[in-house]
Structure formats: structure tokens, C-alpha cells
Design a protein around this motif. Structure first.
Motif, PDB file in Angstrom:
ATOM      1  N   LEU A  13       0.825  -1.204   0.000  1.00  0.00           N
ATOM      2  CA  LEU A  13       0.000   0.000   0.000  1.00  0.00           C
ATOM      3  C   LEU A  13       0.860   1.255   0.000  1.00  0.00           C
ATOM      4  O   LEU A  13       0.593   2.208  -0.742  1.00  0.00           O
ATOM      5  CB  LEU A  13      -0.917   0.009   1.228  1.00  0.00           C
ATOM      6  N   LEU A  14       1.901   1.248   0.832  1.00  0.00           N
ATOM      7  CA  LEU A  14       2.776   2.412   0.924  1.00  0.00           C
ATOM      8  C   LEU A  14       3.611   2.585  -0.343  1.00  0.00           C
ATOM      9  O   LEU A  14       3.786   3.714  -0.826  1.00  0.00           O
ATOM     10  CB  LEU A  14       3.693   2.267   2.138  1.00  0.00           C
ATOM     11  N   LYS A  15       4.107   1.487  -0.868  1.00  0.00           N
ATOM     12  CA  LYS A  15       4.950   1.548  -2.066  1.00  0.00           C
ATOM     13  C   LYS A  15       4.198   2.151  -3.242  1.00  0.00           C
ATOM     14  O   LYS A  15       4.742   2.971  -3.995  1.00  0.00           O
ATOM     15  CB  LYS A  15       5.453   0.155  -2.418  1.00  0.00           C
ATOM     16  N   HIS A  16       2.942   1.750  -3.415  1.00  0.00           N
ATOM     17  CA  HIS A  16       2.168   2.198  -4.575  1.00  0.00           C
ATOM     18  C   HIS A  16       1.178   3.314  -4.222  1.00  0.00           C
ATOM     19  O   HIS A  16       0.342   3.676  -5.061  1.00  0.00           O
ATOM     20  CB  HIS A  16       1.435   1.012  -5.198  1.00  0.00           C
ATOM     21  N   ILE A  81      -0.048  -1.401 -12.074  1.00  0.00           N
ATOM     22  CA  ILE A  81       0.727  -2.074 -11.022  1.00  0.00           C
ATOM     23  C   ILE A  81       0.444  -3.576 -10.961  1.00  0.00           C
ATOM     24  O   ILE A  81       0.931  -4.264 -10.062  1.00  0.00           O
ATOM     25  CB  ILE A  81       0.491  -1.424  -9.642  1.00  0.00           C
ATOM     26  N   GLY A  82      -0.350  -4.075 -11.907  1.00  0.00           N
ATOM     27  CA  GLY A  82      -0.502  -5.511 -12.068  1.00  0.00           C
ATOM     28  C   GLY A  82      -1.551  -6.189 -11.221  1.00  0.00           C
ATOM     29  O   GLY A  82      -1.495  -7.407 -11.025  1.00  0.00           O
ATOM     30  N   LEU A  83      -2.566  -5.424 -10.746  1.00  0.00           N
ATOM     31  CA  LEU A  83      -3.610  -6.035  -9.929  1.00  0.00           C
ATOM     32  C   LEU A  83      -4.804  -6.485 -10.759  1.00  0.00           C
ATOM     33  O   LEU A  83      -5.509  -7.420 -10.367  1.00  0.00           O
ATOM     34  CB  LEU A  83      -4.080  -5.048  -8.851  1.00  0.00           C
ATOM     35  N   ILE A  84      -5.040  -5.824 -11.887  1.00  0.00           N
ATOM     36  CA  ILE A  84      -6.154  -6.194 -12.753  1.00  0.00           C
ATOM     37  C   ILE A  84      -5.690  -6.171 -14.210  1.00  0.00           C
ATOM     38  O   ILE A  84      -4.684  -5.554 -14.545  1.00  0.00           O
ATOM     39  CB  ILE A  84      -7.371  -5.249 -12.585  1.00  0.00           C
ATOM     40  N   ASP A  85      -6.452  -6.852 -15.040  1.00  0.00           N
ATOM     41  CA  ASP A  85      -6.233  -6.824 -16.482  1.00  0.00           C
ATOM     42  C   ASP A  85      -7.474  -6.212 -17.115  1.00  0.00           C
ATOM     43  O   ASP A  85      -8.557  -6.228 -16.523  1.00  0.00           O
ATOM     44  CB  ASP A  85      -5.996  -8.244 -16.999  1.00  0.00           C
ATOM     45  N   ARG A  86      -7.329  -5.683 -18.325  1.00  0.00           N
ATOM     46  CA  ARG A  86      -8.442  -4.988 -18.975  1.00  0.00           C
ATOM     47  C   ARG A  86      -8.549  -5.414 -20.426  1.00  0.00           C
ATOM     48  O   ARG A  86      -7.550  -5.692 -21.083  1.00  0.00           O
ATOM     49  CB  ARG A  86      -8.230  -3.479 -18.887  1.00  0.00           C
ATOM     50  N   ILE A  96     -25.347  -3.155 -32.395  1.00  0.00           N
ATOM     51  CA  ILE A  96     -24.811  -2.940 -31.047  1.00  0.00           C
ATOM     52  C   ILE A  96     -23.782  -1.824 -31.114  1.00  0.00           C
ATOM     53  O   ILE A  96     -22.762  -1.948 -31.786  1.00  0.00           O
ATOM     54  CB  ILE A  96     -24.160  -4.227 -30.484  1.00  0.00           C
ATOM     55  N   LYS A  97     -24.065  -0.738 -30.424  1.00  0.00           N
ATOM     56  CA  LYS A  97     -23.178   0.410 -30.463  1.00  0.00           C
ATOM     57  C   LYS A  97     -22.446   0.574 -29.128  1.00  0.00           C
ATOM     58  O   LYS A  97     -22.871   0.081 -28.096  1.00  0.00           O
ATOM     59  CB  LYS A  97     -23.977   1.679 -30.768  1.00  0.00           C
ATOM     60  N   GLY A  98     -21.336   1.289 -29.176  1.00  0.00           N
ATOM     61  CA  GLY A  98     -20.622   1.611 -27.952  1.00  0.00           C
ATOM     62  C   GLY A  98     -19.396   0.750 -27.718  1.00  0.00           C
ATOM     63  O   GLY A  98     -19.098  -0.179 -28.474  1.00  0.00           O
ATOM     64  N   THR A  99     -18.682   1.087 -26.656  1.00  0.00           N
ATOM     65  CA  THR A  99     -17.482   0.373 -26.247  1.00  0.00           C
ATOM     66  C   THR A  99     -17.719  -0.224 -24.869  1.00  0.00           C
ATOM     67  O   THR A  99     -18.244   0.454 -23.981  1.00  0.00           O
ATOM     68  CB  THR A  99     -16.267   1.322 -26.200  1.00  0.00           C
ATOM     69  N   TYR A 100     -17.340  -1.460 -24.696  1.00  0.00           N
ATOM     70  CA  TYR A 100     -17.569  -2.160 -23.444  1.00  0.00           C
ATOM     71  C   TYR A 100     -16.221  -2.538 -22.817  1.00  0.00           C
ATOM     72  O   TYR A 100     -15.348  -3.085 -23.494  1.00  0.00           O
ATOM     73  CB  TYR A 100     -18.424  -3.405 -23.671  1.00  0.00           C
ATOM     74  N   ILE A 101     -16.073  -2.211 -21.540  1.00  0.00           N
ATOM     75  CA  ILE A 101     -14.806  -2.469 -20.854  1.00  0.00           C
ATOM     76  C   ILE A 101     -14.965  -3.657 -19.921  1.00  0.00           C
ATOM     77  O   ILE A 101     -15.862  -3.679 -19.068  1.00  0.00           O
ATOM     78  CB  ILE A 101     -14.351  -1.224 -20.074  1.00  0.00           C
ATOM     79  N   PHE A 102     -14.093  -4.627 -20.084  1.00  0.00           N
ATOM     80  CA  PHE A 102     -14.099  -5.833 -19.262  1.00  0.00           C
ATOM     81  C   PHE A 102     -12.813  -5.887 -18.438  1.00  0.00           C
ATOM     82  O   PHE A 102     -11.754  -5.440 -18.881  1.00  0.00           O
ATOM     83  CB  PHE A 102     -14.185  -7.080 -20.144  1.00  0.00           C
ATOM     84  N   PHE A 103     -12.911  -6.452 -17.229  1.00  0.00           N
ATOM     85  CA  PHE A 103     -11.765  -6.560 -16.348  1.00  0.00           C
ATOM     86  C   PHE A 103     -11.600  -7.988 -15.843  1.00  0.00           C
ATOM     87  O   PHE A 103     -12.536  -8.793 -15.869  1.00  0.00           O
ATOM     88  CB  PHE A 103     -11.914  -5.618 -15.150  1.00  0.00           C
ATOM     89  N   ARG A 104     -10.411  -8.255 -15.368  1.00  0.00           N
ATOM     90  CA  ARG A 104     -10.113  -9.531 -14.718  1.00  0.00           C
ATOM     91  C   ARG A 104      -9.176  -9.254 -13.558  1.00  0.00           C
ATOM     92  O   ARG A 104      -8.200  -8.516 -13.705  1.00  0.00           O
ATOM     93  CB  ARG A 104      -9.453 -10.506 -15.710  1.00  0.00           C
ATOM     94  N   ILE A 105      -9.470  -9.816 -12.399  1.00  0.00           N
ATOM     95  CA  ILE A 105      -8.595  -9.653 -11.241  1.00  0.00           C
ATOM     96  C   ILE A 105      -7.458 -10.655 -11.357  1.00  0.00           C
ATOM     97  O   ILE A 105      -7.679 -11.858 -11.526  1.00  0.00           O
ATOM     98  CB  ILE A 105      -9.373  -9.853  -9.942  1.00  0.00           C
ATOM     99  N   LEU A 106      -6.238 -10.170 -11.257  1.00  0.00           N
ATOM    100  CA  LEU A 106      -5.051 -11.008 -11.439  1.00  0.00           C
ATOM    101  C   LEU A 106      -4.604 -11.640 -10.124  1.00  0.00           C
ATOM    102  O   LEU A 106      -4.976 -11.202  -9.033  1.00  0.00           O
ATOM    103  CB  LEU A 106      -3.913 -10.167 -12.020  1.00  0.00           C
ATOM    104  N   ASP A 107      -3.771 -12.676 -10.257  1.00  0.00           N
ATOM    105  CA  ASP A 107      -3.305 -13.405  -9.078  1.00  0.00           C
ATOM    106  C   ASP A 107      -2.555 -12.512  -8.099  1.00  0.00           C
ATOM    107  O   ASP A 107      -2.596 -12.735  -6.889  1.00  0.00           O
ATOM    108  CB  ASP A 107      -2.396 -14.567  -9.501  1.00  0.00           C
ATOM    109  N   PHE A 109      -3.252  -9.677  -7.076  1.00  0.00           N
ATOM    110  CA  PHE A 109      -4.159  -9.042  -6.130  1.00  0.00           C
ATOM    111  C   PHE A 109      -4.299  -9.886  -4.872  1.00  0.00           C
ATOM    112  O   PHE A 109      -4.281  -9.388  -3.751  1.00  0.00           O
ATOM    113  CB  PHE A 109      -5.529  -8.815  -6.768  1.00  0.00           C
ATOM    114  N   TYR A 110      -4.449 -11.215  -5.066  1.00  0.00           N
ATOM    115  CA  TYR A 110      -4.652 -12.102  -3.921  1.00  0.00           C
ATOM    116  C   TYR A 110      -3.378 -12.302  -3.109  1.00  0.00           C
ATOM    117  O   TYR A 110      -3.420 -12.818  -1.998  1.00  0.00           O
ATOM    118  CB  TYR A 110      -5.210 -13.444  -4.400  1.00  0.00           C
ATOM    119  N   LYS A 111      -2.238 -11.899  -3.660  1.00  0.00           N
ATOM    120  CA  LYS A 111      -0.998 -11.963  -2.896  1.00  0.00           C
ATOM    121  C   LYS A 111      -0.896 -10.801  -1.920  1.00  0.00           C
ATOM    122  O   LYS A 111      -0.277 -10.923  -0.860  1.00  0.00           O
ATOM    123  CB  LYS A 111       0.207 -11.949  -3.841  1.00  0.00           C
TER     124      LYS A 111
END
Length: 217
Positions: A13-16, A81-86, A96-107, A109-111
Motif C-alpha cells: 500500500l505504501l509503495k504504490h 501495477i498488475g492487480l487487474i487486467d483490462r 450494437i453500439k458503444g465500447t464495453y470495458i471488461f476486467f479480470r482480477i489477477l493473481d 491481487f490475492y498476494k
């Protein structure tokens, strides 16, 4: 200095320079990703979930973000910082119009967000491969795992549930949860005095009701 603060690695937390809003947003994102109603799609052989900035801001103004751009910058910081992917998805269908943003929580994060002593042990918690998308971190019954760690996990589960209760429920929803908790407590313990039942309903049954309601989402 303690190693962890509310399950987060304090040095990280402090580092980032991750502040309270960052922590709440990351916790919310983790909970949101396990909601059964969330739209999910596979990219690069990985499962991602759809997150709508606008709807988030409309539904949860209490978290403190005022614009989609501010929220986007936070997510971009988490990605850097490598906690999520997009994944940015632009449908090719004409209707279908527009842009859709998807995320994934990376490993990673759980570390940095896990119980003490379990930080690097993916098999200790039923989180990364949870097929039921449960929102509550559940310990495996595994030999060698001390009771004190299970107690600690339950305490931290309550912290997450309390955050959900305080931040994301309106007053009517809170009242409904507490009324259901009180009814369940009275049903289970019909001979207990009212003042004791009231206390138990707040300290135990509220979290049971919240857990059940979240898992049904």
C-alpha cells in the motif's frame, strides 16, 4: 509496523500509494466480480467481467467518486501495477453500439489481499477457482490449518460484509436486512429475552443474512 491492514499488505500500500478509496474500490471490484449477474466474456482464453463506470457512479455515490474519468484513472493505476487486467471490446454487430470495458482480477491481487500466513498459498482459500462466484472467502478444511486462522478469516469476512452493509445499502435495504436478522434470531432462540436477541441479531444474524443475500445475487 503490522504486516497487514484490513487484509492488505501494508508495504505494498505504501509503495504504490494506495489510499482508502483505492482499498474500497479494489474490495468492491473483487466482490462485484463474483456476482452471478455480472456479464462475463472470454478474451485470450481468460474470463473477464463487464464493469460499467456510469452505472457504478449512479448506484454507489457514497464511495466518493464524482466522474467517470476519475474512476477510469483509478482502474488504470490498478492495471499498471498488475492487480487487474483490462479488455476493451467494440462489438462488430451493426445493431450494437458503444465500447464495453471488461476486467479480470489477477493473481497478484490475492498476494497482497489475503489472510496473514496465507498470502502466497493459492490453495489456502477458495477464491481464484470459485465456480459459484461466492462473495465470502471460505477456508478449505485442510489438515494443518490452525483454528486461529479460520477465526481470523471469519473476522475479516465480517469486515467485508460490514463494508458492503454501510457503503452499498440504502436505509430501506439496511432496515430490511436487520428485520430479517431479528426474525431469524427469534425463530432460532424463542426463549431468549428481547434485549439479548436484539444484540445477537446485530452481531451474528445480520452477517448471515448479508451472506445469504449476496450469494443469491
Amino acid at each position: 509496523m503490522e504486516e497487514r491492514y484490513l487484509k492488505f499488505d501494508q508495504k505494498y500500500l505504501l509503495k504504490h500509494r494506495l489510499d482508502g478509496e483505492d482499498r474500497e474500490l479494489l474490495q468492491f471490484l473483487m466482490l462485484f466480480s463474483r456476482n452471478k449477474k455480472v456479464v462475463k466474456r472470454e478474451f485470450r482464453e481468460k474470463e473477464f467481467f463487464w464493469f460499467d463506470y456510469k452505472k457504478f457512479l449512479e448506484n454507489f455515490p457514497a464511495i466518493g467518486f464524482t466522474s467517470e474519468e476519475t474512476l477510469r484513472r483509478r482502474f488504470e493505476k490498478f492495471r499498471e501495477i498488475g492487480l487487474i487486467d483490462r479488455e476493451i471490446h467494440r462489438p462488430i454487430e451493426k445493431n450494437i453500439k458503444g465500447t464495453y470495458i471488461f476486467f479480470r482480477i489477477l493473481d497478484d491481487f490475492y498476494k497482497i489481499y489475503s489472510s496473514e500466513k496465507w498470502g502466497d498459498n493459492k490453495d489456502s482459500l477458495n477464491i481464484n477457482n470459485n465456480k459459484n462466484n461466492n462473495l465470502i472467502l471460505t477456508p478449505y478444511t485442510k489438515s494443518g490449518m490452525g483454528d486461529k486462522y479460520i477465526v481470523e478469516l471469519e473476522r475479516e469476512n465480517k469486515i467485508i460484509l460490514n463494508l458492503y452493509y454501510e457503503k452499498f445499502l440504502n436505509e430501506d435495504e439496511k432496515r430490511a436486512v436487520d428485520e430479517t436478522a431479528l426474525k431469524r434470531a427469534r425463530y432460532d432462540m424463542p426463549d431468549v429475552m428481547d434485549n439479548v436477541i436484539f444484540t445477537i441479531s446485530r452481531t451474528k444474524y445480520r452477517y448471515l443474512v448479508l451472506k445469504d443475500s449476496i450469494q443469491l445475487l
